[in-house]
Design a protein around this motif. Structure first.
Motif, PDB file in Angstrom:
ATOM      1  N   SER A  41      44.776 -61.750  16.777  1.00 15.92           N
ATOM      2  CA  SER A  41      46.027 -62.507  16.800  1.00 15.92           C
ATOM      3  C   SER A  41      46.276 -63.219  15.482  1.00 15.92           C
ATOM      4  CB  SER A  41      46.007 -63.531  17.944  1.00 15.92           C
ATOM      5  OG  SER A  41      44.928 -64.441  17.799  1.00 15.92           O
ATOM      6  N   GLY A  42      45.201 -63.653  14.818  1.00 22.78           N
ATOM      7  CA  GLY A  42      45.368 -64.366  13.563  1.00 22.78           C
ATOM      8  C   GLY A  42      45.845 -63.479  12.427  1.00 22.78           C
ATOM      9  N   PHE A  43      45.416 -62.209  12.426  1.00 20.46           N
ATOM     10  CA  PHE A  43      45.741 -61.332  11.305  1.00 20.46           C
ATOM     11  C   PHE A  43      46.753 -60.246  11.641  1.00 20.46           C
ATOM     12  CE2 PHE A  43      41.683 -63.062   9.792  1.00 20.46           C
ATOM     13  CZ  PHE A  43      42.017 -63.372   8.484  1.00 20.46           C
ATOM     14  N   VAL A  44      47.217 -60.196  12.897  1.00 19.30           N
ATOM     15  CA  VAL A  44      48.143 -59.114  13.248  1.00 19.30           C
ATOM     16  C   VAL A  44      49.493 -59.292  12.558  1.00 19.30           C
ATOM     17  CG1 VAL A  44      49.170 -60.131  15.336  1.00 19.30           C
ATOM     18  CG2 VAL A  44      48.834 -57.645  15.172  1.00 19.30           C
ATOM     19  N   ARG A  45      49.899 -60.548  12.288  1.00 23.09           N
ATOM     20  CA  ARG A  45      51.127 -60.751  11.499  1.00 23.09           C
ATOM     21  C   ARG A  45      50.941 -60.185  10.098  1.00 23.09           C
ATOM     22  NH1 ARG A  45      52.529 -66.613  10.803  1.00 23.09           N
ATOM     23  NH2 ARG A  45      50.288 -66.730  10.447  1.00 23.09           N
ATOM     24  N   PHE A  46      49.759 -60.446   9.543  1.00 24.24           N
ATOM     25  CA  PHE A  46      49.443 -59.884   8.231  1.00 24.24           C
ATOM     26  C   PHE A  46      49.443 -58.358   8.296  1.00 24.24           C
ATOM     27  CE2 PHE A  46      46.263 -58.213   5.271  1.00 24.24           C
ATOM     28  CZ  PHE A  46      46.729 -58.722   4.067  1.00 24.24           C
ATOM     29  N   GLY A  47      48.891 -57.796   9.388  1.00 30.62           N
ATOM     30  CA  GLY A  47      48.868 -56.349   9.538  1.00 30.62           C
ATOM     31  C   GLY A  47      50.254 -55.759   9.625  1.00 30.62           C
ATOM     32  N   GLY A  48      51.132 -56.414  10.394  1.00 34.62           N
ATOM     33  CA  GLY A  48      52.505 -55.923  10.505  1.00 34.62           C
ATOM     34  C   GLY A  48      53.250 -56.007   9.187  1.00 34.62           C
ATOM     35  N   ARG A  49      53.047 -57.097   8.473  1.00 34.29           N
ATOM     36  CA  ARG A  49      53.700 -57.272   7.171  1.00 34.29           C
ATOM     37  C   ARG A  49      53.138 -56.279   6.162  1.00 34.29           C
ATOM     38  NH1 ARG A  49      58.256 -58.824   4.976  1.00 34.29           N
ATOM     39  NH2 ARG A  49      58.147 -60.496   3.442  1.00 34.29           N
ATOM     40  N   ALA A  50      51.821 -56.087   6.175  1.00 39.10           N
ATOM     41  CA  ALA A  50      51.201 -55.147   5.250  1.00 39.10           C
ATOM     42  C   ALA A  50      51.655 -53.717   5.528  1.00 39.10           C
ATOM     43  CB  ALA A  50      49.674 -55.241   5.354  1.00 39.10           C
ATOM     44  N   ALA A  51      51.891 -53.386   6.799  1.00 34.51           N
ATOM     45  CA  ALA A  51      52.387 -52.048   7.128  1.00 34.51           C
ATOM     46  C   ALA A  51      53.758 -51.820   6.498  1.00 34.51           C
ATOM     47  CB  ALA A  51      52.461 -51.873   8.640  1.00 34.51           C
ATOM     48  N   ASP A  52      54.610 -52.851   6.496  1.00 34.27           N
ATOM     49  CA  ASP A  52      55.930 -52.730   5.880  1.00 34.27           C
ATOM     50  C   ASP A  52      55.831 -52.592   4.361  1.00 34.27           C
ATOM     51  OD1 ASP A  52      57.262 -52.871   8.280  1.00 34.27           O
ATOM     52  OD2 ASP A  52      57.541 -55.041   8.194  1.00 34.27           O
ATOM     53  N   LEU A  53      54.867 -53.299   3.748  1.00 32.50           N
ATOM     54  CA  LEU A  53      54.788 -53.357   2.287  1.00 32.50           C
ATOM     55  C   LEU A  53      53.905 -52.267   1.689  1.00 32.50           C
ATOM     56  CD1 LEU A  53      54.525 -57.208   1.636  1.00 32.50           C
ATOM     57  CD2 LEU A  53      56.556 -55.788   1.881  1.00 32.50           C
ATOM     58  N   LEU A  54      52.739 -52.021   2.298  1.00 36.31           N
ATOM     59  CA  LEU A  54      51.771 -51.093   1.717  1.00 36.31           C
ATOM     60  C   LEU A  54      51.870 -49.684   2.286  1.00 36.31           C
ATOM     61  CD1 LEU A  54      48.581 -53.350   1.584  1.00 36.31           C
ATOM     62  CD2 LEU A  54      50.223 -52.891  -0.232  1.00 36.31           C
ATOM     63  N   GLY A  55      52.438 -49.552   3.484  1.00 33.00           N
ATOM     64  CA  GLY A  55      52.527 -48.242   4.106  1.00 33.00           C
ATOM     65  C   GLY A  55      51.808 -48.213   5.437  1.00 33.00           C
ATOM     66  N   ARG A  56      52.446 -47.563   6.419  1.00 34.80           N
ATOM     67  CA  ARG A  56      51.897 -47.573   7.771  1.00 34.80           C
ATOM     68  C   ARG A  56      50.627 -46.739   7.878  1.00 34.80           C
ATOM     69  NH1 ARG A  56      58.084 -47.805   8.171  1.00 34.80           N
ATOM     70  NH2 ARG A  56      58.205 -50.050   8.401  1.00 34.80           N
ATOM     71  N   ARG A  57      50.604 -45.585   7.188  1.00 35.46           N
ATOM     72  CA  ARG A  57      49.415 -44.742   7.293  1.00 35.46           C
ATOM     73  C   ARG A  57      48.217 -45.408   6.642  1.00 35.46           C
ATOM     74  NH1 ARG A  57      48.917 -38.550   5.089  1.00 35.46           N
ATOM     75  NH2 ARG A  57      48.367 -39.612   3.142  1.00 35.46           N
ATOM     76  N   ARG A  58      48.400 -46.029   5.493  1.00 37.13           N
ATOM     77  CA  ARG A  58      47.282 -46.696   4.809  1.00 37.13           C
ATOM     78  C   ARG A  58      46.652 -47.765   5.701  1.00 37.13           C
ATOM     79  NH1 ARG A  58      51.177 -46.991   0.441  1.00 37.13           N
ATOM     80  NH2 ARG A  58      50.793 -45.354  -1.097  1.00 37.13           N
ATOM     81  N   LEU A  59      47.522 -48.568   6.319  1.00 36.24           N
ATOM     82  CA  LEU A  59      46.996 -49.657   7.158  1.00 36.24           C
ATOM     83  C   LEU A  59      46.329 -49.128   8.414  1.00 36.24           C
ATOM     84  CD1 LEU A  59      47.072 -52.787   6.815  1.00 36.24           C
ATOM     85  CD2 LEU A  59      48.386 -51.481   5.147  1.00 36.24           C
ATOM     86  N   LEU A  60      46.910 -48.077   8.989  1.00 39.11           N
ATOM     87  CA  LEU A  60      46.339 -47.498  10.197  1.00 39.11           C
ATOM     88  C   LEU A  60      44.944 -46.947   9.922  1.00 39.11           C
ATOM     89  CD1 LEU A  60      46.727 -46.679  13.160  1.00 39.11           C
ATOM     90  CD2 LEU A  60      47.736 -44.545  12.351  1.00 39.11           C
ATOM     91  N   VAL A  61      44.788 -46.207   8.833  1.00 37.12           N
ATOM     92  CA  VAL A  61      43.493 -45.616   8.490  1.00 37.12           C
ATOM     93  C   VAL A  61      42.456 -46.703   8.186  1.00 37.12           C
ATOM     94  CG1 VAL A  61      42.301 -44.276   6.713  1.00 37.12           C
ATOM     95  CG2 VAL A  61      44.442 -43.417   7.698  1.00 37.12           C
ATOM     96  N   THR A  62      42.858 -47.725   7.426  1.00 33.76           N
ATOM     97  CA  THR A  62      41.938 -48.830   7.111  1.00 33.76           C
ATOM     98  C   THR A  62      41.498 -49.556   8.379  1.00 33.76           C
ATOM     99  OG1 THR A  62      43.024 -49.141   4.965  1.00 33.76           O
ATOM    100  CG2 THR A  62      41.656 -50.944   5.781  1.00 33.76           C
ATOM    101  N   GLY A  63      42.460 -49.823   9.257  1.00 33.01           N
ATOM    102  CA  GLY A  63      42.134 -50.516  10.495  1.00 33.01           C
ATOM    103  C   GLY A  63      41.214 -49.715  11.400  1.00 33.01           C
ATOM    104  N   LEU A  64      41.443 -48.413  11.495  1.00 30.33           N
ATOM    105  CA  LEU A  64      40.590 -47.565  12.334  1.00 30.33           C
ATOM    106  C   LEU A  64      39.161 -47.527  11.805  1.00 30.33           C
ATOM    107  CD1 LEU A  64      43.048 -44.601  13.032  1.00 30.33           C
ATOM    108  CD2 LEU A  64      42.067 -46.148  14.744  1.00 30.33           C
TER     109      LEU A  64
END
Length: 432
Positions: A41-64
């Motif tokens: 919950s603390g970092f999911v806002r950061f995750g959503g924002r990072a997906a918009d800025l850095l790219g959805r696939r990059r964030l998805l792969v890093t998170g997995l």
């Protein structure tokens, strides 16, 4: 979505066995859930924002990758501290993973029937994870011990990571005109960690203990600092234009209250089945099969109901059903009561549960532009995680002091509050 939702039930079913093996107390056992929920919950806002800025696939792969490695570490842990640290990293991975599926759907499918149908499929996958989780958690715990419920995430996350490359489009170059609000991202989980530590340890150490008083005070100060940092940031994680969207704000409120209520019931039922009624993990998993199957069906149908009847009517009906079911469940909960007596309440709560959370996802995407979908998903996911963390901590205190039935009464009150909020919703004309 399947992987993230699978963890919710597979962990809960194995909680008593994990607590006995690693030496958790009845009060601190909830930390297994809270450690993941705080980071998520603390970092999911950061995750959503990072997906918009850095790219959805990059964030998805890093998170997995983080999710799978942390699950492996949690399974080999031999003490609470190492395991809670692994759960926190797993929550961070989940924070990067969770916004991506919703954002991909919301930016690919047009608002209305198409998006509602796609979110139905996504919600159905998430709900299926709940069904698989309850049974798989029981089978694995009985056959191999609680460690196996951690290891099962490793091949799943690995398979999703590999499939992301051929199935998802390559991300575009980063938009360097937009930035991250790192102080805001860090202050939120720090505040939650401090508050939950105080709430969990307060009954054992004493509410007047200096450590507890300081922890609660620091948590409140950090929450205020987070709000101040967001207001003064040039590019905050919570965009001001999102706060002006009444449907999204309802989704935020429902996300918080929904996890305080529907989300916390599962924890108490698992403890009741195993510690009060004497069921083992497999019997508990089987007991959860019917209600979780109802959650799947309700979640899968909710999108169609929203398309035909609208957000307000669907939410109102779902919350009414959930509140009635919670009342029935509270009346039937007793050490001598039969499983059959619990079934009407379990089914009604499950109908409300599935419909509420699918409707919440639809509301979170309504009236939001494509460039802000990640941020919107992050805000709603944050509210859900905070609700899961603080709500469970408070309800455990109530249950410890007054009993599980009293905690269920508090849950019913929370559902009634959500119902009032839903009935006051006035969607914009474009959404209607």
């Amino acid at each position: 979505m399947l992987i993230v939702s699978l963890d919710q039930d597979i962990v809960v079913v194995a909680l008593p066995a994990r607590g006995r093996d690693l030496g958790y107390s009845a009060q601190t056992l909830q930390s297994v859930i809270s450690a993941d929920a705080i980071a998520s919950s603390g970092f999911v806002r950061f995750g959503g924002r990072a997906a918009d800025l850095l790219g959805r696939r990059r964030l998805l792969v890093t998170g997995l990758a983080l999710y799978g490695l942390a699950s492996l570490a949690g399974g080999v842990a031999t003490g609470p501290r190492v395991q809670l640290a692994a759960r926190a990293v797993q929550g961070l991975g989940g924070a990067l993973v969770f916004p991506s599926p919703l954002t991909l759907i919301n930016t690919t499918c047009r608002e209305g029937r198409d998006r509602n149908h796609a979110l139905n499929i996504c919600g159905g996958a998430g709900a299926a994870g709940l069904v698989v989780g309850v049974l798989l958690g029981g089978v694995l715990t009985r056959a191999f011990g609680w460690h196996a419920v951690c290891f099962v995430h490793v091949p799943l996350a690995g398979a999703a990571l590999v499939l992301a490359f051929p199935l998802l489009e390559v991300d575009q170059a980063r938009d360097r005109s937009r930035a991250f609000d790192l102080p805001g991202a860090v202050s939120a989980p720090a505040a939650l960690t401090s508050l939950v530590f105080g709430l969990v340890q307060g009954p054992e150490r004493g509410w007047s203990s200096p450590r507890i008083v300081v922890a609660l005070a620091v948590g409140l100060v950090l929450l205020a600092a987070c709000a101040l940092l967001e207001r003064r940031s040039h590019d905050p994680l919570v965009l001001p234009r999102l706060l002006a969207n009444p449907v999204l704000m309802l989704a935020v409120a429902i996300g918080f209250m929904g996890m305080c209520t529907f989300g916390s019931l599962l924890y108490f039922l698992s403890i009741s089945f195993q510690d009060v009624r004497g069921h083992d993990a497999l019997q508990t998993g089987v007991a959860f099969l019917v209600p979780t199957a109802v959650v799947v069906a309700s979640s899968a149908l909710a999108g169609q109901v929203v398309t035909r009847c609208g957000l307000r009517r669907t939410l109102g009906a779902a919350l009414t059903m959930g509140a009635v079911g919670a009342v029935a469940l509270g009346l039937a909960l007793s050490p001598s009561g039969s499983y059959t007596s619990l079934m009407p309440g379990l089914v009604a709560v499950s109908v409300g549960d599935g419909a509420v959370f699918t409707t919440m996802r639809i509301a979170a995407a309504t009236g939001v532009s494509d460039r802000d979908q990640g941020a919107a998903s992050g805000v709603v996911s944050t509210s859900s995680g905070i609700g899961a963390t603080l709500g469970l901590a408070v309800l455990v205190l109530v249950a410890t002091a007054k009993g599980i039935r009293t905690a269920v009464v508090v849950v019913v009150v929370g559902m009634a509050v959500m119902l009032v909020m839903a009935l006051r919703l006035r969607p914009p004309a474009s959404s209607r």
